[in-house]
Write an enzyme that holds these catalytic residues in place. Sequence first.
Site, PDB file in Angstrom:
ATOM      1  N   CYS A 116       0.808  -1.226   0.000  1.00 49.28           N
ATOM      2  CA  CYS A 116       0.000   0.000   0.000  1.00 49.28           C
ATOM      3  C   CYS A 116       0.838   1.272   0.000  1.00 49.28           C
ATOM      4  CB  CYS A 116      -0.941   0.005   1.207  1.00 49.28           C
ATOM      5  SG  CYS A 116      -2.089  -1.384   1.230  1.00 49.28           S
ATOM      6  N   HIS A 256      -3.838   7.095   2.116  1.00 54.38           N
ATOM      7  CA  HIS A 256      -4.133   5.809   1.489  1.00 54.38           C
ATOM      8  C   HIS A 256      -5.570   5.430   1.813  1.00 54.38           C
ATOM      9  CE1 HIS A 256      -4.238   1.664   0.444  1.00 54.38           C
ATOM     10  NE2 HIS A 256      -4.106   1.227   1.694  1.00 54.38           N
ATOM     11  N   ASN A 287     -10.251  -0.123  -2.094  1.00 56.98           N
ATOM     12  CA  ASN A 287      -8.829  -0.134  -1.746  1.00 56.98           C
ATOM     13  C   ASN A 287      -8.055  -0.934  -2.789  1.00 56.98           C
ATOM     14  OD1 ASN A 287      -6.282  -0.460  -0.666  1.00 56.98           O
ATOM     15  ND2 ASN A 287      -6.962  -1.344   1.273  1.00 56.98           N
TER      16      ASN A 287
END
Length: 330
Positions: A116, A256, A287
């Site tokens: 990520c 994020h 995501n």
Amino acid sequence: MKQPLSSRLAGFGHFAPLNRVENAIIEDQFGLAHGWIERRTGIKARHWAEPGETLTDLAIKAGAQALDDSNIARGDIALTVLATSTPDHLLPPSAPLLAYRLGLPNSGAIDLAGACSGFLYALILADGFVRTQGKPALVVAGNILSRRINPEERASSVVFADAAGAVVLAPSNDPDTGLLGVDVAADGSHYDLIKIPAGGGARPFAPDIDPREFMMAMPDGKKVFANAVHMMTHCAERALERAQLQASDIDRFVPHQANARIFGAVRDNLGLPHNCEIIQTIGEYGNSSAGTIALSLSVARQQKSFATGERLLLTAAGAGLTGAAVVVGL
């Protein structure tokens, strides 16, 4: 050649597959009440790739949009960095194919696997290249995580998605543009919080391995949440310090997109002012790991153009654990 003082974000792009998956489909699969996913994560829908659609296909569309937006000739791009955990193949890397299909004849190309945090790591590395070489670079980040979801595990099924985002970094002689402050971090003591157990060198492919071992596993979502908040906060604090800025100096916060509740926790920890806009794309795009911040920058720019002098704070944490934060001047 005179070495540039800094870099600047010269172009933005993003792409998500056309296949849009509503929450109700997943909620029905797990017997969840309708609205449960949005209340817990902020996600309303996500996009999943169609059969035959590859990560490179997504990356090309995001990258082409960023290149066109930058007005920089494709022959001038000297480096292509692709941040992804789901390349087309284990070998060779996907970035050379991406650069070839985008028509970048003079570009080096490399994959970066940073989960990520991958986009921020790629951005930092590309910034160093631009500053030392005086040539522009393309950074693309994206994943096709739908093919790594264990359909029996709720935690990963409700959040992970497929998308790509891209930025072009160009040399600049304005010291107030580009990456003003950065921080990176890692905590291998939490190495197994998010993982794909099999398929690597430790547990290579074998016919007797349960196929579920090749899927994503996130057994303790609460621990992931707590560690993400901690790492994103501390990386952001250090990046602000290195930029010699305060939280009150930030115009837009681009975290994020893992869980909407993380945004609020990190914002409160940092003391970001109420007039600082939090960029949220998680509702529509879910995501996509490394893809989320790059995609969010492009979406935010389309919705409200960036103004000269704006300062952005980007921060992420993910599997590994890895974390990073960047303060960007526009």
